[in-house]
Design an enzyme around this catalytic site. Structure first.
Site, PDB file in Angstrom:
ATOM      1  N   LYS A 138      40.397  75.538  51.307  1.00  0.00           N
ATOM      2  CA  LYS A 138      41.712  76.160  51.494  1.00  0.00           C
ATOM      3  C   LYS A 138      42.802  75.239  50.933  1.00  0.00           C
ATOM      4  O   LYS A 138      43.649  75.659  50.170  1.00  0.00           O
ATOM      5  CB  LYS A 138      41.927  76.428  52.983  1.00  0.00           C
ATOM      6  N   GLU A 190      35.813  65.330  51.881  1.00  0.00           N
ATOM      7  CA  GLU A 190      34.388  65.588  51.646  1.00  0.00           C
ATOM      8  C   GLU A 190      34.204  66.488  50.428  1.00  0.00           C
ATOM      9  O   GLU A 190      33.386  66.223  49.545  1.00  0.00           O
ATOM     10  CB  GLU A 190      33.763  66.283  52.872  1.00  0.00           C
ATOM     11  N   GLY A 237      40.909  78.430  58.378  1.00  0.00           N
ATOM     12  CA  GLY A 237      39.612  78.062  57.791  1.00  0.00           C
ATOM     13  C   GLY A 237      38.442  78.701  58.520  1.00  0.00           C
ATOM     14  O   GLY A 237      37.521  79.255  57.909  1.00  0.00           O
ATOM     15  N   ARG A 238      38.460  78.649  59.844  1.00  0.00           N
ATOM     16  CA  ARG A 238      37.316  79.156  60.618  1.00  0.00           C
ATOM     17  C   ARG A 238      37.334  80.681  60.739  1.00  0.00           C
ATOM     18  O   ARG A 238      36.458  81.260  61.379  1.00  0.00           O
ATOM     19  CB  ARG A 238      37.261  78.489  61.988  1.00  0.00           C
ATOM     20  N   GLU A 273      36.917  74.626  67.697  1.00  0.00           N
ATOM     21  CA  GLU A 273      38.092  74.179  66.942  1.00  0.00           C
ATOM     22  C   GLU A 273      39.289  75.056  67.330  1.00  0.00           C
ATOM     23  O   GLU A 273      40.435  74.644  67.252  1.00  0.00           O
ATOM     24  CB  GLU A 273      37.834  74.219  65.430  1.00  0.00           C
ATOM     25  N   HIS A 313      10.864  76.873  74.023  1.00  0.00           N
ATOM     26  CA  HIS A 313       9.907  75.767  74.075  1.00  0.00           C
ATOM     27  C   HIS A 313      10.617  74.435  73.933  1.00  0.00           C
ATOM     28  O   HIS A 313       9.999  73.440  73.563  1.00  0.00           O
ATOM     29  CB  HIS A 313       8.851  75.953  72.976  1.00  0.00           C
ATOM     30  N   LYS A 363      40.511  61.536  60.428  1.00  0.00           N
ATOM     31  CA  LYS A 363      40.650  61.595  58.966  1.00  0.00           C
ATOM     32  C   LYS A 363      41.539  60.450  58.486  1.00  0.00           C
ATOM     33  O   LYS A 363      41.229  59.756  57.524  1.00  0.00           O
ATOM     34  CB  LYS A 363      41.337  62.911  58.545  1.00  0.00           C
TER      35      LYS A 363
END
Ligand code: F6P
Length: 543
Positions: A206, A212, A268-269, A354, A385, A505
């Protein structure tokens, strides 16, 4: 509006929960033989059974009253109308516009954004079709065989989840890989065995500043140019960008003609159905992608228009609040009995935590109640399990969302009935457990009886849909998006900012040169961080 804990319904719920806590689901079901049919809701093709919750009709009535007292209706209307409800960033919140049909009108600052949304969708569709058909050629004239999405957070989790969830519908002669982590091995593994001449990178960000993503995009460009003889003109044929930041895209060297845009009113999410979904669209084809958008839209309309008592996202949001605030439940397990949904819990973690992992109200005051629980989960039956032991017999109360489908995408012998028997058995076991008398009646020795007792009374929702189609995936995601919104409104917090990710950050930016500097840097952190930096500098191999 009164603070949450001062609202009449909250006070009533505080008193009411004292009466509910001692009640066992066994009793509630015994007292009302129709409970399992009554406490269900069907909307937009999703069926919710919420009868195995520790609630009575009174609980629901009070929770609905709390929603009214919290102004939920006005907040929904405000979101859908394009009001700037993300007040800390002064932005509208309009992921619902991403799936609005052509011809709809949604205004932001007086401008209808729906035509722009459809223009981008059309541009994505044309591009996706060219890649899928082999018409889009790489620099050496070869068609694209591999699509690598580079992005992180919302620019990765949605695309990965949607690709995995809908892999059944994907074009199988195309390879899809996803790079998110700044750990270089993520990039190395994602490009392992790929021919640069046949590889397309989608740089999804965005902001187009995320450390990253930019680090991985630089490595991708170097990898491509290394593989194709170093001519920078190759970039135009092998890189496209998805972003809101045309300037940065062009600075990186990607032609803005190959950029797919979106807008600051898409968080973003909440962006998997924007151009961030370009990799999904290439995998599934434009028609399937648009069907997914239609699924989202159906749930949006349900959320916007249905009365709260019959509103799936509202009900699920209220139940989440009920356990978080009145039972001190710290987590929610999301347990899809559909292997294709294996990345769904990871996707939901960003969406829920978030969004609602906040501790101040919209007015900036500290909250005096719990906000978002921790979401986690794995597909069934695998989780059975592994961690289900704790859900059944541990000391934590963990409300569960079971998600199941009546039909397998490709039926295989008895597999699907066995799978479904398991999801039904789990919610039954959690709710009703097994008493000491029942265990003794099985002839179990006295010493073992306490170990084999299941207390039960552990709440769950079961969501049942027909089968996992693109449309149903859209509905499911929108269901959780609006449930998160409902929770955020009641908690009076802003689900649409994420200031909590900033400090780490910024500190990382300061530490990078301290790790890389050839001279011994002067360290001014705390003694632990200083010591770890020194250790790292000593231990790392020379590059
Ligand atoms: O983690 C913070 C965050 O801003 C997320 O909200 C977002 O989804 C992610 O980083 C990626 O941001 P971008 O798409 O700008 O690279």
């Amino acid at each position: 509006m009164k603070d949450l804990t001062k609202r009449p319904a909250w006070k009533a719920l505080s008193a009411h929960c004292k009466k509910i806590k001692p009640l066992h689901l066994r009793k509630l079901f015994a007292a009302d033989p129709k409970r399992g049919q009554r406490m269900t809701l069907e909307a937009a093709g999703l069926f919710l059974d919420y009868s195995k919750n520790r609630i009575t009709d009174k609980t629901i009535q009070l929770l609905l009253q709390l929603a009214e007292e919290s102004g939920l209706r006005e907040r929904i209307d405000a979101m859908f109308s394009g009001a700037k409800i993300n007040i800390t960033e002064n932005r509208a919140v309009l992921h619902v516009a991403l799936r609005a049909p052509k011809g709809a009108t949604i205004l932001v600052d007086g401008k209808n954004v729906v035509p722009e949304v459809h223009a981008v969708l059309d541009k994505m569709s044309a591009f996706a079709n060219r890649v899928r058909s082999g018409d889009w050629k790489g620099f050496t004239g070869k068609p694209i065989k591999n699509v690598v999405n580079i992005g992180i957070g919302g620019s990765d989790l949605g695309p990965v989840m949607a690709y995995e969830a809908l892999k059944y519908y994907s074009q199988r002669d195309l390879v899809f890989r996803f790079v998110s982590n700044v750990d270089g091995m993520d990039f190395v593994e994602a490009t392992q065995g790929l021919n640069p001449a046949e590889t397309l990178f989608i740089v999804s960000s965005k902001t187009f500043t995320t450390m990253e993503t930019m680090t991985n995009a630089e490595s991708a460009r170097a990898w491509l140019l290394r593989g194709l003889g170093g001519d920078a003109k190759a970039v135009a044929k092998h890189f496209v960008a998805v972003s809101t930041n045309a300037e940065k895209v062009s600075k990186f060297g990607i032609d803005t003609a190959n950029m797919f845009g979106f807008w600051d009113w898409v968080g973003g999410r909440y962006s998997m159905d924007s151009a961030i979904g370009l990799s999904s669209m290439i995998a599934l084809g434009p028609d399937n992608f648009r069907t997914m958008l239609d699924g989202f839209h159906q749930m949006d309309e349900h959320f916007r228009a249905a009365p709260f008592a019959k509103n799936l996202p509202v009900l699920m949001g209220l139940l989440t609040l009920w356990y978080a605030d009145f039972f001190d439940a710290q987590t929610v397990a999301v347990l899809p009995y559909e292997n294709y949904l294996k990345r769904f819990p990871a996707y939901l973690q960003q969406l829920t935590m978030e969004s609602n992992g906040k501790s101040v109200t919209l007015g900036g005051k500290p909250v005096n109640y719990e906000t978002s629980p921790i979401y986690w989960g794995e597909p069934g039956t695998n989780g059975q399990h592994s961690f289900y032991q704790l859900i059944h017999q541990g000391t934590h109360l963990i409300p569960c969302d079971f998600i199941a489908f009546a039909n397998a995408l490709a039926p295989l012998g008895r597999h699907h009935d066995i799978l479904l028997a398991n999801v039904l058995a789990q919610s039954e076991a959690l709710a009703f457990g097994k008493t000491a008398e029942q265990v003794r009646a099985e002839g179990v020795s006295a010493a073992l009886v306490p170990h084999k007792v299941f207390e039960g009374n552990r709440p769950s929702n079961t969501i049942l849909a027909d089968r996992l189609t693109p449309e149903v995936l859209g509905k499911l995601v929108a269901l959780y998006e609006h449930s998160v919104f409902t929770q955020g409104v009641l908690w009076s917090i802003n689900p649409f900012d994420q200031w909590g990710v900033e400090l780490g950050k910024a500190l990382a930016q300061a530490i990078i040169p301290e790790l890389e500097s050839p001279a011994n840097p002067k360290l001014t952190h705390d003694s632990s961080t200083n010591n770890l930096i020194k250790r790292y500098r000593k231990m790392r191999a020379a590059v």
